[in-house]
Design a protein around this motif. Structure first.
Motif, PDB file in Angstrom:
ATOM      1  N   GLY A  26       0.824  -1.203   0.000  1.00 62.56           N
ATOM      2  CA  GLY A  26       0.000   0.000   0.000  1.00 62.56           C
ATOM      3  C   GLY A  26       0.854   1.247   0.000  1.00 62.56           C
ATOM      4  O   GLY A  26       2.082   1.185   0.122  1.00 62.56           O
ATOM      5  N   SER A  27       0.222   2.396  -0.152  1.00 69.83           N
ATOM      6  CA  SER A  27       0.939   3.674  -0.193  1.00 69.83           C
ATOM      7  C   SER A  27      -0.029   4.800   0.131  1.00 69.83           C
ATOM      8  O   SER A  27      -1.215   4.731  -0.198  1.00 69.83           O
ATOM      9  CB  SER A  27       1.546   3.899  -1.579  1.00 69.83           C
ATOM     10  N   SER A  28       0.505   5.826   0.767  1.00 70.85           N
ATOM     11  CA  SER A  28      -0.291   7.027   1.019  1.00 70.85           C
ATOM     12  C   SER A  28       0.111   8.169   0.093  1.00 70.85           C
ATOM     13  O   SER A  28      -0.536   9.216   0.080  1.00 70.85           O
ATOM     14  CB  SER A  28      -0.127   7.475   2.482  1.00 70.85           C
ATOM     15  N   SER A  29       1.163   7.977  -0.709  1.00 71.30           N
ATOM     16  CA  SER A  29       1.632   9.039  -1.602  1.00 71.30           C
ATOM     17  C   SER A  29       1.411   8.720  -3.073  1.00 71.30           C
ATOM     18  O   SER A  29       1.413   9.618  -3.901  1.00 71.30           O
ATOM     19  CB  SER A  29       3.124   9.308  -1.364  1.00 71.30           C
ATOM     20  N   LYS A  30       1.233   7.446  -3.406  1.00 69.94           N
ATOM     21  CA  LYS A  30       0.992   7.052  -4.788  1.00 69.94           C
ATOM     22  C   LYS A  30      -0.375   6.406  -4.898  1.00 69.94           C
ATOM     23  O   LYS A  30      -0.769   5.626  -4.043  1.00 69.94           O
ATOM     24  CB  LYS A  30       2.061   6.068  -5.279  1.00 69.94           C
ATOM     25  N   GLN A  31      -1.085   6.745  -5.978  1.00 72.86           N
ATOM     26  CA  GLN A  31      -2.411   6.184  -6.202  1.00 72.86           C
ATOM     27  C   GLN A  31      -2.327   4.925  -7.058  1.00 72.86           C
ATOM     28  O   GLN A  31      -1.435   4.770  -7.887  1.00 72.86           O
ATOM     29  CB  GLN A  31      -3.307   7.215  -6.888  1.00 72.86           C
ATOM     30  N   ASP A  32      -3.285   4.029  -6.832  1.00 71.70           N
ATOM     31  CA  ASP A  32      -3.416   2.813  -7.651  1.00 71.70           C
ATOM     32  C   ASP A  32      -2.124   1.992  -7.702  1.00 71.70           C
ATOM     33  O   ASP A  32      -1.715   1.504  -8.763  1.00 71.70           O
ATOM     34  CB  ASP A  32      -3.850   3.180  -9.080  1.00 71.70           C
ATOM     35  N   VAL A  33      -1.472   1.817  -6.538  1.00 74.14           N
ATOM     36  CA  VAL A  33      -0.213   1.052  -6.524  1.00 74.14           C
ATOM     37  C   VAL A  33      -0.463  -0.418  -6.839  1.00 74.14           C
ATOM     38  O   VAL A  33       0.425  -1.100  -7.358  1.00 74.14           O
ATOM     39  CB  VAL A  33       0.507   1.187  -5.165  1.00 74.14           C
ATOM     40  N   GLY A  34      -1.642  -0.910  -6.530  1.00 73.56           N
ATOM     41  CA  GLY A  34      -1.948  -2.300  -6.857  1.00 73.56           C
ATOM     42  C   GLY A  34      -1.955  -2.526  -8.348  1.00 73.56           C
ATOM     43  O   GLY A  34      -1.380  -3.494  -8.862  1.00 73.56           O
ATOM     44  N   GLN A  35      -2.604  -1.625  -9.085  1.00 67.54           N
ATOM     45  CA  GLN A  35      -2.750  -1.768 -10.525  1.00 67.54           C
ATOM     46  C   GLN A  35      -1.464  -1.461 -11.285  1.00 67.54           C
ATOM     47  O   GLN A  35      -1.134  -2.152 -12.257  1.00 67.54           O
ATOM     48  CB  GLN A  35      -3.868  -0.843 -11.028  1.00 67.54           C
ATOM     49  N   TYR A  36      -0.732  -0.423 -10.849  1.00 63.07           N
ATOM     50  CA  TYR A  36       0.397   0.062 -11.635  1.00 63.07           C
ATOM     51  C   TYR A  36       1.772  -0.370 -11.125  1.00 63.07           C
ATOM     52  O   TYR A  36       2.761  -0.213 -11.842  1.00 63.07           O
ATOM     53  CB  TYR A  36       0.354   1.593 -11.724  1.00 63.07           C
ATOM     54  N   ILE A  37       1.862  -0.903  -9.916  1.00 60.19           N
ATOM     55  CA  ILE A  37       3.171  -1.307  -9.381  1.00 60.19           C
ATOM     56  C   ILE A  37       3.185  -2.770  -8.960  1.00 60.19           C
ATOM     57  O   ILE A  37       4.006  -3.557  -9.441  1.00 60.19           O
ATOM     58  CB  ILE A  37       3.579  -0.404  -8.196  1.00 60.19           C
ATOM     59  N   ILE A  38       2.248  -3.167  -8.074  1.00 53.98           N
ATOM     60  CA  ILE A  38       2.306  -4.517  -7.509  1.00 53.98           C
ATOM     61  C   ILE A  38       1.952  -5.573  -8.548  1.00 53.98           C
ATOM     62  O   ILE A  38       2.705  -6.534  -8.760  1.00 53.98           O
ATOM     63  CB  ILE A  38       1.384  -4.629  -6.276  1.00 53.98           C
ATOM     64  N   ALA A  39       0.791  -5.429  -9.204  1.00 48.24           N
ATOM     65  CA  ALA A  39       0.366  -6.425 -10.201  1.00 48.24           C
ATOM     66  C   ALA A  39       1.366  -6.554 -11.352  1.00 48.24           C
ATOM     67  O   ALA A  39       1.715  -7.687 -11.739  1.00 48.24           O
ATOM     68  CB  ALA A  39      -1.029  -6.088 -10.723  1.00 48.24           C
ATOM     69  N   PRO A  40       1.869  -5.448 -11.941  1.00 47.25           N
ATOM     70  CA  PRO A  40       2.876  -5.603 -13.002  1.00 47.25           C
ATOM     71  C   PRO A  40       4.139  -6.317 -12.533  1.00 47.25           C
ATOM     72  O   PRO A  40       4.721  -7.109 -13.285  1.00 47.25           O
ATOM     73  CB  PRO A  40       3.177  -4.154 -13.414  1.00 47.25           C
ATOM     74  N   TYR A  41       4.556  -6.046 -11.287  1.00 44.59           N
ATOM     75  CA  TYR A  41       5.745  -6.737 -10.794  1.00 44.59           C
ATOM     76  C   TYR A  41       5.502  -8.239 -10.685  1.00 44.59           C
ATOM     77  O   TYR A  41       6.329  -9.050 -11.120  1.00 44.59           O
ATOM     78  CB  TYR A  41       6.174  -6.188  -9.432  1.00 44.59           C
ATOM     79  N   VAL A  42       4.373  -8.614 -10.091  1.00 47.24           N
ATOM     80  CA  VAL A  42       4.059 -10.038  -9.916  1.00 47.24           C
ATOM     81  C   VAL A  42       4.029 -10.739 -11.273  1.00 47.24           C
ATOM     82  O   VAL A  42       4.611 -11.822 -11.462  1.00 47.24           O
ATOM     83  CB  VAL A  42       2.715 -10.208  -9.179  1.00 47.24           C
ATOM     84  N   LYS A  43       3.377 -10.125 -12.262  1.00 48.93           N
ATOM     85  CA  LYS A  43       3.279 -10.741 -13.589  1.00 48.93           C
ATOM     86  C   LYS A  43       4.625 -10.765 -14.303  1.00 48.93           C
ATOM     87  O   LYS A  43       4.937 -11.725 -15.017  1.00 48.93           O
ATOM     88  CB  LYS A  43       2.244  -9.994 -14.432  1.00 48.93           C
ATOM     89  N   SER A  44       5.427  -9.720 -14.119  1.00 45.91           N
ATOM     90  CA  SER A  44       6.727  -9.681 -14.792  1.00 45.91           C
ATOM     91  C   SER A  44       7.649 -10.793 -14.310  1.00 45.91           C
ATOM     92  O   SER A  44       8.568 -11.190 -15.018  1.00 45.91           O
ATOM     93  CB  SER A  44       7.400  -8.323 -14.577  1.00 45.91           C
ATOM     94  N   GLN A  45       7.393 -11.289 -13.100  1.00 48.37           N
ATOM     95  CA  GLN A  45       8.196 -12.389 -12.565  1.00 48.37           C
ATOM     96  C   GLN A  45       7.641 -13.758 -12.956  1.00 48.37           C
ATOM     97  O   GLN A  45       8.185 -14.790 -12.555  1.00 48.37           O
ATOM     98  CB  GLN A  45       8.270 -12.279 -11.042  1.00 48.37           C
ATOM     99  N   GLY A  46       6.541 -13.762 -13.708  1.00 48.35           N
ATOM    100  CA  GLY A  46       5.993 -15.010 -14.218  1.00 48.35           C
ATOM    101  C   GLY A  46       4.971 -15.674 -13.326  1.00 48.35           C
ATOM    102  O   GLY A  46       4.680 -16.863 -13.494  1.00 48.35           O
ATOM    103  N   TYR A  47       4.375 -14.927 -12.385  1.00 50.87           N
ATOM    104  CA  TYR A  47       3.385 -15.495 -11.464  1.00 50.87           C
ATOM    105  C   TYR A  47       1.984 -15.069 -11.868  1.00 50.87           C
ATOM    106  O   TYR A  47       1.718 -13.884 -12.099  1.00 50.87           O
ATOM    107  CB  TYR A  47       3.668 -15.051 -10.025  1.00 50.87           C
ATOM    108  N   GLN A  48       1.096 -16.030 -11.936  1.00 55.14           N
ATOM    109  CA  GLN A  48      -0.302 -15.752 -12.283  1.00 55.14           C
ATOM    110  C   GLN A  48      -1.031 -15.075 -11.134  1.00 55.14           C
ATOM    111  O   GLN A  48      -1.899 -14.238 -11.359  1.00 55.14           O
ATOM    112  CB  GLN A  48      -1.014 -17.068 -12.627  1.00 55.14           C
ATOM    113  N   ALA A  49      -0.691 -15.439  -9.895  1.00 55.55           N
ATOM    114  CA  ALA A  49      -1.396 -14.910  -8.731  1.00 55.55           C
ATOM    115  C   ALA A  49      -0.463 -14.912  -7.524  1.00 55.55           C
ATOM    116  O   ALA A  49       0.630 -15.484  -7.555  1.00 55.55           O
ATOM    117  CB  ALA A  49      -2.646 -15.747  -8.434  1.00 55.55           C
ATOM    118  N   VAL A  50      -0.922 -14.253  -6.467  1.00 56.14           N
ATOM    119  CA  VAL A  50      -0.197 -14.196  -5.200  1.00 56.14           C
ATOM    120  C   VAL A  50      -0.747 -15.286  -4.289  1.00 56.14           C
ATOM    121  O   VAL A  50      -1.947 -15.325  -4.009  1.00 56.14           O
ATOM    122  CB  VAL A  50      -0.358 -12.807  -4.546  1.00 56.14           C
ATOM    123  N   SER A  51       0.130 -16.188  -3.843  1.00 54.22           N
ATOM    124  CA  SER A  51      -0.321 -17.294  -3.000  1.00 54.22           C
ATOM    125  C   SER A  51      -0.894 -16.794  -1.685  1.00 54.22           C
ATOM    126  O   SER A  51      -1.908 -17.308  -1.196  1.00 54.22           O
ATOM    127  CB  SER A  51       0.839 -18.256  -2.724  1.00 54.22           C
TER     128      SER A  51
END
Length: 756
Positions: free
Chosen positions: A528-553
């Protein structure tokens, strides 16, 4: 390619710009290697001499253009670095809206206080620009912000995105002033026409259909909902929402063909078609894909005027070359590469599978179906490079939906000019069928394949393999289909090589630790973040997918402050989180809300306290604090974990401070190699006694740049320095990660690697 010099120059120019973008020294290394290769194999390539010469000329021109443009923008960024308020005078080129603000594109920008002309345009964002219209001369006062590159793996490169569009800075103005009106009658008339067409669409279509027509006809995507965009993306037809060759062919080529059919001379027909196509491109914002289509239509008209045959690959190569020379940063722009990739795929298809006699409707449909498969396979590496996932059944939706889209767009385009039911009713019906058909993609057992981000070398090997397979199997009657099958199997083999990795993402003022363990499980500790918006969509999800993972266990929230769970909360509706872990503490409103949302989206919820433990092959993660229902204050009751993986010990402390830290010290905590500093480096945490017991080698501080809290505090930094550990901050280095290579752990700060 020997008979297509423009294609050879374009390929060389693109590769030269790519090489210079990564490292200027690589340009000279590439030229030296290529020279040696030509010297040793000059007999074998003698028949390709012209193509090789054109390729080298393009390579050198592209590399030099990129170096020149990059130095220009970098120099101005350094000159304006640290300046708080500047006055900028310029001409309003275009005006539009995002989902949250209005934007104004300012060109020919001059800074009177610094006597400086800016090389690029300025993108200005504000809540309301009032009466400012395209063509107005304006003076704006505010801070000019340069565009920053990505600070996390998988994150979009916004610097490349803006510079590829010749936009050097962003501004959020405090003052706005109109000086006068520049004489741009044509552009102002087009802007008025665009507004009138938008009103006509609003009168004829409901809230479900209207946003699609506004996106396709006017280039305005603000009304497209996330749900609709995701549906179109998963079905593989999201490209229809962008202004592209389809629009130019209807706007320009349609006019040309009808005038030629009426007996109008080719020069007058071509001029009329080009004028209409150019006007449409300007009216919709002159995007890169529309420019490419406009250039290609120009070359088509030129071929007709000169009485020459039209070659799709040569035309596409010439258009791509012009766009790269105009803005070298396009070499890494997703939109440009997607657009050019589709053109090249279509051209290669025509070369490999030339059109024969197609007497029946069935023959035409079979050819169109094969075309969709070929284009998808050729485009997949590009999709993986930018989106990290592909949609294996998208060729079916393209085959079924594109005829409906073409007919619906034609009727919708006419209804924007002539608001009568004769056009709007069939257009609405056709697009209702398209929406209903694409919604089926969410019910399919295989929606997408997340393979991770491929290396540039992998992409080169893929395309070289495609060419070699075609040459090797050319004598076989089924060689073309064998090539496609072999390349499809190559794609499924996994692009991203997974490895044990402990990553501290740069989410601004917040926390997010991603643990890639046992090459199978992805675990998030906070997000999460209090200074950046939509970190799930633009930071966390792209990172998870870029590493080859379909989902977070598993996603663990150490405590219920929004800067630790806002991104995880975003990802719950997408199904990316399989299990959610919450602290076993007294529940407040935020706790009950996220608990309710998790159950609403069928995400299992479990609760953790001291003694809870995760484990797998060669790793374990144990909760050390707090005990169940301790009654501590929220930060003091943060979950604390000790992670042990392949000989490395890591302590994750959430926002631990004060009383909670004292309890942890009293429990007799053991040594840790890496310490995630509590509460972003607040002076109320990470005390001397804790550091004395831990004796960490490395301390990681996750905090935002120039945050209003002053994190990390000086007292905390002093204590960390006195303990003898090395301090790394995400606000300075960007994302930090530890990875195992050759049985040793290495620290890899993302920004440092980019500079090397």
């Amino acid at each position: 390619m020997n008979n297509r010099p423009f294609l050879a120059v374009f390929a060389g120019c693109w590769l030269g710009e790519i090489t210079a973008c990564h490292d200027v020294r690589m340009v000279f290394a590439a030229l030296l290697f290529s020279g040696i290769f030509v010297l040793f194999f000059k007999k074998q390539i003698s028949g390709w001499r012209r193509a090789v010469l054109f390729f080298f000329a393009g390579f050198l021109a592209g590399a030099l253009m990129f170096v020149y443009q990059n130095k220009r923008f970098t120099r101005q960024e350094n000159v304006l670095k640290g300046s708080e308020q500047v006055r900028a005078a310029g001409t309003a080129e275009w005006k539009g809206r995002t989902k949250k603000k209005e934007f104004l594109l300012l060109s020919h920008v001059y800074l009177p206080d610094r006597h400086l002309y800016l090389d690029g345009d300025v993108m200005v964002y504000d809540d309301d620009f009032g009466h400012i219209l395209p063509g107005n001369k304006v003076v704006l006062t505010g801070e000019l912000l340069p565009h920053e590159g990505p600070s996390n793996l998988g994150e979009n490169d916004m610097r490349i995105y803006y510079l590829s569009r010749n936009i050097g800075f962003t501004m959020f103005p405090d003052k706005k002033e109109i000086l006068g009106q520049e004489k741009k009658f044509w552009k102002s008339r087009l802007f008025s026409l665009r507004n009138r067409m938008s009103k006509n669409l609003s009168l004829q279509y409901d809230e479900k259909i209207r946003p699609m027509f506004e996106a396709m006809i006017l280039g305005d995507k603000t009304g497209i909902s996330k749900d609709l965009k995701d549906t179109f993306t998963q079905s593989g037809i999201v490209h229809i929402l962008a202004i592209s060759g389809l629009h130019i062919s209807l706007a320009g080529a349609g006019i040309y063909r009808r005038l030629r059919g009426a007996g109008v001379p080719v020069c007058l027909s071509g001029a009329a078609g080009l004028t209409f196509a150019l006007s449409y491109c300007v009216m919709t914002g002159m995007t890169g894909s529309s420019k490419r289509a406009l250039f290609m239509f120009f070359f088509f008209v030129l071929s007709q005027v000169c009485g020459r045959s039209y070659d799709l690959l040569s035309s596409g190569g010439a258009a791509g070359l012009l766009l790269l020379l105009e803005s070298p940063f396009r070499c890494l722009d997703a939109g440009f590469l997607m657009s050019m990739g589709a053109v090249m795929a279509a051209g290669i298809y025509r070369e490999v599978l030339p059109a024969g006699k197609q007497k029946t409707f069935r023959d035409r449909q079979i050819r169109r179906f094969v075309f969709c498969i070929v284009v998808q396979i050729i485009m997949t590496p590009v999709l993986l490079y930018f989106q990290y996932e592909c949609y294996p059944l998208s060729f079916i939706f393209n085959f079924l939906m594109l005829p409906l889209v073409t007919a619906g767009f034609t009727a919708g385009f006419l209804s924007a000019f002539l608001p009568v039911f004769l056009f709007s009713v069939p257009a609405s019906a056709l697009f209702s069928l398209v929406v209903a058909g694409t919604s089926l993609s969410r019910r399919l057992p295989v929606q997408n394949l997340v393979l991770g981000k491929p290396s540039f070398l992998w992409i080169i090997v893929f395309y070289m393999g495609l060419c070699l397979l075609y040459k090797t199997l050319k004598k076989s009657s089924y060689h073309k289909y064998a090539c496609l099958l072999a390349c499809g199997c190559f794609l499924i083999l996994g692009v991203q090589k997974k490895q044990d990795k402990i990553s501290f993402l740069d989410v601004g003022q917040g926390d997010c630790i991603a643990l890639s363990l046992n090459r199978q499980d992805m675990i998030l500790v906070d997000g999460g973040s209090s200074s950046k918006q939509d970190v799930g969509q633009y930071i966390i999800a792209p990172y998870v997918k870029s590493q080859g993972y379909q989902a977070v266990s598993a996603a663990v929230i150490t405590h219920l402050d929004s800067d630790h769970y806002s991104g995880i909360r975003e990802l719950l509706p997408s199904g990316m989180i399989r299990r959610l872990y919450l602290p076993r503490v007294k529940k407040d409103h935020a706790y009950m809300e996220i608990e309710k949302e998790a159950r609403q989206y069928h995400v299992s919820v479990s609760y953790l306290s001291m003694g809870s433990k995760f484990s797998g092959t060669d790793w374990s993660m144990e909760c050390l604090h707090p005990g169940p229902d301790t009654g501590l204050e929220k930060n003091a009751a943060s979950l604390v974990f000790r992670l042990k993986v392949r000989g490395l010990s890591v302590l994750l402390t959430g926002d631990l401070e004060n009383e909670g830290e004292e309890m942890l010290v009293q429990s007799g905590i053991q040594h840790a190699d890496i310490l995630k500093v509590g509460h972003h480096g607040s002076k109320n945490g990470t005390g001397e006694e804790l550091l004395r017991q831990l004796r960490p080698k490395i301390a990681i501080v996750s905090a935002g740049k120039k945050n209003r809290y002053g994190h990390p505090h000086r007292e905390t930094v002093r204590r960390l320095n006195d303990s003898g550990c090395s301090i790394y901050e995400t606000s300075r280095s960007g994302m930090l990660w530890f990875s195992m290579e050759r049985k040793r752990w290495y620290l890899n700060p993302k920004l440092d690697i980019m500079k090397q």
